[in-house]
Motif scaffolding. Structure first.
Motif, PDB file in Angstrom:
ATOM      1  N   CYS A  69       0.825  -1.209   0.000  1.00 56.37           N
ATOM      2  CA  CYS A  69       0.000   0.000   0.000  1.00 56.37           C
ATOM      3  C   CYS A  69       0.860   1.262   0.000  1.00 56.37           C
ATOM      4  O   CYS A  69       0.537   2.230  -0.686  1.00 56.37           O
ATOM      5  N   ARG A 100     -10.105  -9.329   7.194  1.00 59.25           N
ATOM      6  CA  ARG A 100     -10.056  -9.477   5.732  1.00 59.25           C
ATOM      7  C   ARG A 100     -10.580  -8.223   5.033  1.00 59.25           C
ATOM      8  O   ARG A 100     -10.005  -7.761   4.051  1.00 59.25           O
ATOM      9  N   MET A 101     -11.667  -7.655   5.543  1.00 60.69           N
ATOM     10  CA  MET A 101     -12.232  -6.454   4.930  1.00 60.69           C
ATOM     11  C   MET A 101     -11.288  -5.259   5.081  1.00 60.69           C
ATOM     12  O   MET A 101     -11.128  -4.464   4.156  1.00 60.69           O
ATOM     13  N   THR A 122      -8.071  -5.295   5.150  1.00 61.88           N
ATOM     14  CA  THR A 122      -7.020  -5.454   4.138  1.00 61.88           C
ATOM     15  C   THR A 122      -7.546  -5.070   2.765  1.00 61.88           C
ATOM     16  O   THR A 122      -6.869  -4.368   2.007  1.00 61.88           O
ATOM     17  N   ARG A 123      -8.747  -5.515   2.431  1.00 61.21           N
ATOM     18  CA  ARG A 123      -9.324  -5.163   1.119  1.00 61.21           C
ATOM     19  C   ARG A 123      -9.453  -3.656   0.962  1.00 61.21           C
ATOM     20  O   ARG A 123      -9.176  -3.108  -0.107  1.00 61.21           O
ATOM     21  N   LEU A 158      -5.996  -2.092   0.307  1.00 62.29           N
ATOM     22  CA  LEU A 158      -5.556  -2.343  -1.068  1.00 62.29           C
ATOM     23  C   LEU A 158      -6.380  -1.532  -2.060  1.00 62.29           C
ATOM     24  O   LEU A 158      -5.833  -0.959  -3.013  1.00 62.29           O
ATOM     25  N   ARG A 159      -7.686  -1.469  -1.838  1.00 64.72           N
ATOM     26  CA  ARG A 159      -8.550  -0.676  -2.724  1.00 64.72           C
ATOM     27  C   ARG A 159      -8.114   0.780  -2.709  1.00 64.72           C
ATOM     28  O   ARG A 159      -8.043   1.429  -3.756  1.00 64.72           O
ATOM     29  N   TYR A 217     -12.242  -0.988  -6.437  1.00 70.75           N
ATOM     30  CA  TYR A 217     -12.545  -2.317  -5.905  1.00 70.75           C
ATOM     31  C   TYR A 217     -12.728  -3.322  -7.046  1.00 70.75           C
ATOM     32  O   TYR A 217     -12.244  -4.453  -6.963  1.00 70.75           O
ATOM     33  N   MET A 226      -9.371  -4.197  -8.305  1.00 79.79           N
ATOM     34  CA  MET A 226      -8.710  -5.084  -7.343  1.00 79.79           C
ATOM     35  C   MET A 226      -9.220  -6.516  -7.497  1.00 79.79           C
ATOM     36  O   MET A 226      -8.447  -7.468  -7.460  1.00 79.79           O
ATOM     37  N   MET A 227     -10.524  -6.681  -7.697  1.00 85.37           N
ATOM     38  CA  MET A 227     -11.080  -8.025  -7.858  1.00 85.37           C
ATOM     39  C   MET A 227     -10.579  -8.665  -9.162  1.00 85.37           C
ATOM     40  O   MET A 227     -10.267  -9.861  -9.192  1.00 85.37           O
ATOM     41  N   GLY A 237      -7.130  -9.697  -8.534  1.00 87.00           N
ATOM     42  CA  GLY A 237      -7.151 -10.911  -7.713  1.00 87.00           C
ATOM     43  C   GLY A 237      -7.389 -12.154  -8.556  1.00 87.00           C
ATOM     44  O   GLY A 237      -6.773 -13.198  -8.334  1.00 87.00           O
TER      45      GLY A 237
END
Length: 188
Positions: A74, A121-122, A124-125, A128-129, A152, A155-156, A159
């Motif tokens: 990040c 987990r959220m 971290t998302r 990153l977003r 987002y 990012m997906m 992923g």
């Protein structure tokens, strides 16, 4: 009674900790979370006692490596933007993300135990977003990235690319797929 604040590490202890995290990330990426802690300590140039003083369990080391890698990834967004145009900074960041995810996949079983909560987990998302959003916003301002992209969503997609990036041939394919993503975000 409030908890005692953690004292800042001495400079040498801080260097040792950073080196341990760096070496452990490489070892976990190569060998998975079961990598030898003794070998990690040796490669980092410290004794096993130093490793256990900072990370009392394997799980503590895995979690620290993961959190350190997320923070480094990040933090690299603005650094890359200071060195490259936004599209190239985004490409470089996405390459780092592929490497990060390869290490994360190697530690997946251990991370499931360590990062058990959905909140972890959220969080971290979101981090990153936000790093991706920083890159996208800079590109929109430059006129090199089209407006209206959702960080987002990107990012997906990224992923998904990383799911195939396990091994040299797959990593090469992932890098080619990153070029497709870059072409998709460029301004017309």
């Amino acid at each position: 009674m409030s908890p005692t604040p953690e004292r800042p590490l001495r400079a040498d202890a801080s260097r040792n900790q950073e080196r341990l995290l760096e070496v452990a990330a490489e070892a976990f990426g190569r060998e998975g979370a079961g990598a030898s802690l003794k070998a990690i300590a040796m490669e980092a140039g410290v004794g096993i006692g130093t490793l256990y003083r900072r990370f009392p369990t394997r799980e503590a080391l895995v979690e620290s490596v993961y959190r350190n890698e997320v923070a480094r990834l990040c933090a690299s967004s603005p650094v890359l933007l200071g060195q490259l145009h936004a599209v190239e900074a985004l490409r470089a960041w996405m390459r780092q993300f592929v490497d990060f995810m390869a290490t994360k996949h190697a530690m997946a079983d251990a991370l499931r135990q360590v990062l058990a909560s959905e909140d972890d987990r959220m969080h971290t998302r979101f981090l990153l977003r936000d790093a991706i959003a920083t890159l996208l916003d800079a590109g929109v301002a430059e006129g090199t990235i089209r407006p209206g992209l959702d960080a987002y969503d990107l990012m997906m997609a990224l992923g998904g690319v990383t799911l195939i990036a396990d091994g040299p041939e797959q990593r090469d394919m992932a890098m080619r797929l990153l070029d497709f993503l870059i072409d998709g975000v460029r301004a017309a």
